[in-house]
Scaffold this motif. Structure first.
Motif, PDB file in Angstrom:
ATOM      1  N   LEU A 209       0.840  -1.199   0.000  1.00  0.00           N
ATOM      2  CA  LEU A 209       0.000   0.000   0.000  1.00  0.00           C
ATOM      3  C   LEU A 209       0.873   1.246   0.000  1.00  0.00           C
ATOM      4  O   LEU A 209       0.584   2.227  -0.696  1.00  0.00           O
ATOM      5  N   TYR A 214       3.537   5.718  -3.145  1.00  0.00           N
ATOM      6  CA  TYR A 214       4.724   6.335  -3.760  1.00  0.00           C
ATOM      7  C   TYR A 214       4.567   6.321  -5.278  1.00  0.00           C
ATOM      8  O   TYR A 214       4.875   7.281  -5.969  1.00  0.00           O
ATOM      9  N   ASP A 215       4.094   5.186  -5.780  1.00  0.00           N
ATOM     10  CA  ASP A 215       3.960   4.994  -7.217  1.00  0.00           C
ATOM     11  C   ASP A 215       3.004   6.016  -7.817  1.00  0.00           C
ATOM     12  O   ASP A 215       3.133   6.404  -8.967  1.00  0.00           O
ATOM     13  N   LEU A 216       2.035   6.461  -6.991  1.00  0.00           N
ATOM     14  CA  LEU A 216       1.031   7.425  -7.459  1.00  0.00           C
ATOM     15  C   LEU A 216       1.392   8.841  -7.017  1.00  0.00           C
ATOM     16  O   LEU A 216       0.532   9.647  -6.693  1.00  0.00           O
ATOM     17  N   PHE A 217       2.696   9.110  -6.970  1.00  0.00           N
ATOM     18  CA  PHE A 217       3.240  10.479  -6.828  1.00  0.00           C
ATOM     19  C   PHE A 217       3.121  11.070  -5.427  1.00  0.00           C
ATOM     20  O   PHE A 217       3.313  12.272  -5.250  1.00  0.00           O
ATOM     21  N   ALA A 218       2.747  10.263  -4.402  1.00  0.00           N
ATOM     22  CA  ALA A 218       2.666  10.819  -3.052  1.00  0.00           C
ATOM     23  C   ALA A 218       4.041  10.757  -2.395  1.00  0.00           C
ATOM     24  O   ALA A 218       4.694   9.720  -2.399  1.00  0.00           O
ATOM     25  N   ARG A 222       3.181  12.697   2.639  1.00  0.00           N
ATOM     26  CA  ARG A 222       1.782  12.575   2.230  1.00  0.00           C
ATOM     27  C   ARG A 222       1.311  11.124   2.303  1.00  0.00           C
ATOM     28  O   ARG A 222       0.159  10.853   2.608  1.00  0.00           O
ATOM     29  N   GLN A 231      -4.586   3.645   8.068  1.00  0.00           N
ATOM     30  CA  GLN A 231      -4.503   2.206   8.318  1.00  0.00           C
ATOM     31  C   GLN A 231      -4.301   1.916   9.799  1.00  0.00           C
ATOM     32  O   GLN A 231      -4.760   0.907  10.312  1.00  0.00           O
TER      33      GLN A 231
ATOM     34  N   TYR B  83       8.002   8.481  -6.491  1.00  0.00           N
ATOM     35  CA  TYR B  83       6.925   9.461  -6.613  1.00  0.00           C
ATOM     36  C   TYR B  83       7.264  10.599  -7.565  1.00  0.00           C
ATOM     37  O   TYR B  83       6.466  11.492  -7.777  1.00  0.00           O
ATOM     38  N   GLN B  86       7.590   9.134 -14.029  1.00  0.00           N
ATOM     39  CA  GLN B  86       6.398   9.138 -14.885  1.00  0.00           C
ATOM     40  C   GLN B  86       5.960   7.714 -15.210  1.00  0.00           C
ATOM     41  O   GLN B  86       5.650   7.410 -16.355  1.00  0.00           O
ATOM     42  N   ASN B  88       3.599   4.249 -13.691  1.00  0.00           N
ATOM     43  CA  ASN B  88       2.646   3.769 -12.695  1.00  0.00           C
ATOM     44  C   ASN B  88       2.590   2.247 -12.764  1.00  0.00           C
ATOM     45  O   ASN B  88       2.919   1.654 -13.784  1.00  0.00           O
ATOM     46  N   LEU B  96      -5.017  -1.919  -3.551  1.00  0.00           N
ATOM     47  CA  LEU B  96      -5.992  -0.829  -3.465  1.00  0.00           C
ATOM     48  C   LEU B  96      -6.065  -0.356  -2.017  1.00  0.00           C
ATOM     49  O   LEU B  96      -5.891  -1.140  -1.096  1.00  0.00           O
ATOM     50  N   PHE B  97      -6.332   0.947  -1.854  1.00  0.00           N
ATOM     51  CA  PHE B  97      -6.401   1.490  -0.497  1.00  0.00           C
ATOM     52  C   PHE B  97      -7.754   1.131   0.117  1.00  0.00           C
ATOM     53  O   PHE B  97      -8.794   1.606  -0.353  1.00  0.00           O
ATOM     54  N   MET B 100     -10.475   3.817   1.208  1.00  0.00           N
ATOM     55  CA  MET B 100     -11.034   4.765   0.248  1.00  0.00           C
ATOM     56  C   MET B 100     -11.994   4.028  -0.677  1.00  0.00           C
ATOM     57  O   MET B 100     -11.795   2.847  -0.959  1.00  0.00           O
ATOM     58  N   TYR B 108      -6.443   9.029  -6.759  1.00  0.00           N
ATOM     59  CA  TYR B 108      -5.347   9.275  -5.818  1.00  0.00           C
ATOM     60  C   TYR B 108      -4.177  10.016  -6.469  1.00  0.00           C
ATOM     61  O   TYR B 108      -3.699  11.020  -5.939  1.00  0.00           O
ATOM     62  N   GLY B 109      -3.746   9.522  -7.633  1.00  0.00           N
ATOM     63  CA  GLY B 109      -2.591  10.139  -8.296  1.00  0.00           C
ATOM     64  C   GLY B 109      -2.856  11.586  -8.683  1.00  0.00           C
ATOM     65  O   GLY B 109      -1.990  12.441  -8.536  1.00  0.00           O
ATOM     66  N   ARG B 111      -4.901  13.655  -7.165  1.00  0.00           N
ATOM     67  CA  ARG B 111      -4.911  14.495  -5.961  1.00  0.00           C
ATOM     68  C   ARG B 111      -3.497  14.869  -5.542  1.00  0.00           C
ATOM     69  O   ARG B 111      -3.245  15.997  -5.111  1.00  0.00           O
ATOM     70  N   GLN B 112      -2.553  13.900  -5.675  1.00  0.00           N
ATOM     71  CA  GLN B 112      -1.181  14.195  -5.275  1.00  0.00           C
ATOM     72  C   GLN B 112      -0.601  15.305  -6.149  1.00  0.00           C
ATOM     73  O   GLN B 112       0.244  16.071  -5.718  1.00  0.00           O
ATOM     74  N   ARG B 113      -1.052  15.364  -7.400  1.00  0.00           N
ATOM     75  CA  ARG B 113      -0.511  16.370  -8.313  1.00  0.00           C
ATOM     76  C   ARG B 113      -1.355  17.626  -8.321  1.00  0.00           C
ATOM     77  O   ARG B 113      -1.163  18.497  -9.166  1.00  0.00           O
ATOM     78  N   ARG B 114      -2.319  17.673  -7.391  1.00  0.00           N
ATOM     79  CA  ARG B 114      -3.164  18.853  -7.207  1.00  0.00           C
ATOM     80  C   ARG B 114      -3.832  19.288  -8.502  1.00  0.00           C
ATOM     81  O   ARG B 114      -3.854  20.474  -8.859  1.00  0.00           O
ATOM     82  N   ARG B 156      -6.658   3.180 -11.817  1.00  0.00           N
ATOM     83  CA  ARG B 156      -5.905   4.040 -10.907  1.00  0.00           C
ATOM     84  C   ARG B 156      -4.538   4.376 -11.488  1.00  0.00           C
ATOM     85  O   ARG B 156      -3.997   5.467 -11.257  1.00  0.00           O
ATOM     86  N   ALA B 157      -3.971   3.439 -12.261  1.00  0.00           N
ATOM     87  CA  ALA B 157      -2.663   3.689 -12.859  1.00  0.00           C
ATOM     88  C   ALA B 157      -2.799   4.488 -14.165  1.00  0.00           C
ATOM     89  O   ALA B 157      -2.084   5.453 -14.385  1.00  0.00           O
ATOM     90  N   ASN B 160      -3.302   8.526 -14.820  1.00  0.00           N
ATOM     91  CA  ASN B 160      -2.209   9.486 -14.739  1.00  0.00           C
ATOM     92  C   ASN B 160      -1.452   9.650 -16.058  1.00  0.00           C
ATOM     93  O   ASN B 160      -0.461  10.372 -16.105  1.00  0.00           O
TER      94      ASN B 160
END
Lengths: 322, 377
Positions: A209, A214-218, A222, A231, B83, B86, B88, B96-97, B100, B108-109, B111-114, B156-157, B160
């Motif tokens: 998780l 990390y993979d999704l840019f966090a 964050r 969690q 992070y 480029q 994913n 999966l989280f 959420m 998710y991705g 949101r991290q990049r605003r 999700r991947a 992005n």
């Protein structure tokens, strides 16, 4: 890709389990007798455990003047208890102590558990051992040790501060035994409870998780806020509530380091020694019990929810693999 | 999303230059060179422990190579944390989280990049539409089936628009039927979005079905790299020949190397076979293997008296040990005096009676020398 695939096996499995439980093997007389004896034994054990507590609750509704005999039911003694200035002051003290120690234990315990993840395994085993010791160590030992520590520390601290304190600021502060020292002593073992719970949750947490985040840019920070902390939240909340319960009804340690302040358990204990003992004691006891049980009930709910989610995820995976 | 492939075709999206990864004494990836063309579906295929997952994790940034360089889209990425890459990943168990819902997982991705909120919402819906889960945005992820979770992970991947999408055995947890479906779906999706897919699998059939190119790995090294056809028809060595599809192998001593090579097998029979285009030269007298695919051997009911082998064909008398009828085809275990046991597969096409030969039947076994390959051990 039917939606039902995930959920279908669950009722079937339950049905199979019920069938297995229902279809008992044929029994002879001797087996039935042994079974009856065991069931009777269990019933007696639970009577032994819970009848005294049930009686405390029952007698708290006593209309009579004495805790010893039941004369009709009323809420009279609850009124008396809540009207008693000393009782309310002690309740307030106990709530302050419980909230403060649960909050501090949760904050520092969680941080400690996270830090322990980065400690080398050999050293971590030592810390784990020390954590368990803090939980099982007798209250009286913590009480004496805390008292000796606080008294010595204050004996050293107070004169030093007194001598350095500029007169222009008025009286120098003097540290004394009281609510803060009770909180400090309680955090000693409630923090260990939080560490154990959070560590267990961390160990069970899916490491991927964090990688997915990390993979999704966090960034790491964050990721901590958005993935790791949510969690850990159930374990932290459970730790908070357990700490609250243990701290709220703790007597032994508090009796050593309470100074001039009085917590509710200490007040109850002192009143028992001052006859006549009225059902007011029962009413106070019932209130303590209700608060503690409510907290434990919430803990139970959290863990039930958590296992249900885990099971649902596992079942979806199992259904897909089957 | 579509259309990117046209612009970027011809470029290299991922490149390994002499990449080595050691874990303590274990060499997981051993001096690997790799070039993955933009817009292609590229598979890393091999048995467990061959280094394929470690390679993928190095592209994602979860591991750093011990030696060598990695480039993504032409840029060196050594020391760049995951992070900031480029790329994913679709994880093996989806990751999966659980706290959420589906929509928040997919977004998710972004949101991290605003990304602005309205754009987030629009793109989340697009991504869910893409994987045919349009109405599932508010669902909890643990309410979904395995196949649905897999598609959420994909959405999700993909949302992005990564340069490269990494997939770590994403179909491994699915049942056979679903896996077949998802194979076609993934391939179609890749075509549609035009993103480079790097796909890790131990399933040769999966790799052959979906990939533009495949790198077969073993013990941290790439054994062969090429299109599925190249790998199947021109395997560079015995490992590749046995890992992709099935083969009969006959070991022996190499008589002469060349476009066509002869091998004296254990029982003295000399077999001729083609040498693959990407061959490593073999010295005369060294050990070699003749590989024959079971479907390249023909069976007939008129057994010859003796084995006859030359540079054109091989014809042997044999006896059926076991014939298994598989509907569209039949599989036979044949015992031959000249070579020993042999596996033959024949397609039950029109005109041929099914399950032609029963156990004990005497048969003629024949193949063209050019249908067999001579490989190093």
């Amino acid at each position: 890709m039917a939606r039902s695939t995930a959920l279908a096996p669950a009722p079937e499995r339950r049905a199979a389990a019920t069938a297995a439980a229902g279809a008992r093997p044929p029994t002879d007389r001797a087996t039935r007798v042994v079974g009856a004896v065991f069931r009777g034994h269990s019933a007696l054990i639970y009577l032994f455990l819970y009848v005294p507590i049930a009686l405390v609750i029952l007698f708290s509704f006593n209309a009579g003047d004495f805790a010893g005999e039941l004369r009709g039911l009323s809420l009279r003694w609850y009124g008396e208890a809540f009207g008693d200035r000393f009782v309310m002051k002690a309740l307030q003290t106990s709530l302050i102590v419980a909230f403060a120690s649960a909050t501090l234990a949760t904050a520092f315990g969680t941080i400690a558990a996270l830090a322990l993840q980065r400690v080398p395994p050999a050293l971590r085993a030592v810390y784990d051992g020390l954590t368990y010791i803090a939980i099982v160590i007798p209250g009286i030992v913590i009480g004496i040790a805390s008292l000796v520590f606080f008294v010595n520390a204050f004996d050293w601290f107070n004169p030093l501060v007194g001598s350095l304190w500029p007169g222009s600021l008025g009286e120098a502060p003097v540290l004394n035994l009281g609510i803060p020292t009770v909180i400090g002593a309680h955090v000693l073992f409630t923090m260990a409870i939080v560490i154990v719970l959070v560590r267990a949750r961390l160990a069970g947490m899916d490491r991927t998780l964090v990688e997915a985040s990390y993979d999704l840019f966090a960034t790491p920070w964050r990721t901590f806020i958005q993935v790791t902390l949510p969690q850990l939240a159930p374990a932290m909340l459970a730790g908070y509530l357990l700490s609250f319960v243990f701290s709220f009804d703790e007597y032994v340690i508090a009796s050593f380091v309470k100074g001039q302040d009085t917590t509710l358990p200490i007040l109850v204990f002192s009143q028992i020694h001052r006859p006549p003992v009225t059902p007011k004691i029962n009413a106070i006891g019932t209130v303590i019990l209700t608060i503690s049980l409510s907290a434990l009930f919430i803990v139970q709910l959290i863990y039930r929810r958590q296992t249900r989610q885990a099971r649902a995820l596992a079942e979806a995976a199992a259904a897909a693999e089957a | 999303m579509a259309g990117q492939s046209q612009e970027r075709t011809g470029q290299t999206d991922v490149e390994f230059r002499s990449v080595t990864k050691r874990f303590g004494a274990v060499v997981a990836v051993d001096d690997v060179d790799l070039r993955i063309r933009a817009g292609s579906f590229y598979s890393l295929l091999g048995p467990s422990g061959c280094g394929k997952t470690t390679s993928l994790r190095m592209i994602a940034g979860f591991e750093d190579p011990t030696a060598g360089e990695i480039f993504i889209g032409g840029e060196p990425v050594l020391g760049v944390p995951p992070y900031r890459r480029q790329v994913n990943t679709v994880f093996q168990h989806y990751a999966l989280f659980p706290h959420m819902d589906v929509g928040r997982n997919v977004g998710y991705g972004l949101r991290q990049r605003r990304v602005p909120r309205e754009e987030q919402e629009r793109r989340v819906q697009e991504a869910l539409d893409l994987v045919r889960l349009s109405a599932y945005g508010r669902r909890r992820v643990w309410e979904l089936s395995g196949g649905q979770q897999q598609r959420v992970a994909l959405a999700r991947a993909l949302i992005n628009h990564p340069t490269v999408l990494l997939l770590d055995e994403p179909l491994g947890a699915l049942d056979l039927k679903l896996r077949k479906e998802m194979q076609l779906e993934l391939k179609a999706l890749q075509h549609q979005v035009g993103i480079t897919f790097v796909y890790v699998t131990h399933d040769q059939e999966e790799a052959i079905t979906m990939s533009d190119r495949i790198a077969v790995m073993r013990d941290g090294r790439i054994q062969q790299e090429g299109t599925p056809t190249e790998l199947y028809d021109e395997p560079a060595n015995r490992f590749v020949a046995s890992f992709l599809g099935q083969s009969n192998f006959f070991e022996g001593e190499l008589l002469e190397d060349g476009e066509l090579a002869g091998v004296r097998t254990a029982r003295g029979l000399i077999l001729w076979g083609r040498r693959p285009g990407s061959r490593e030269p073999l010295a005369a007298g060294s050990r070699a293997t003749v590989a024959i695919r079971p479907e390249r051997i023909s069976l007939a009911g008129d057994p010859p008296a003796d084995a006859a082998v030359d540079r054109e064909t091989a014809t042997l008398p044999g006896r059926v040990l076991q014939g298994t009828y598989l509907g569209d085809q039949s599989e036979y275990q044949i015992e031959t005096d000249a070579l020993g046991p042999l596996m033959v597969r024949s397609i039950n096409s029109e005109g041929l009676p099914a399950a032609h030969f029963g156990a004990g039947a005497a048969v003629r076994v024949a193949w063209r020398a050019r249908s067999s390959l001579v490989l190093g051990i």
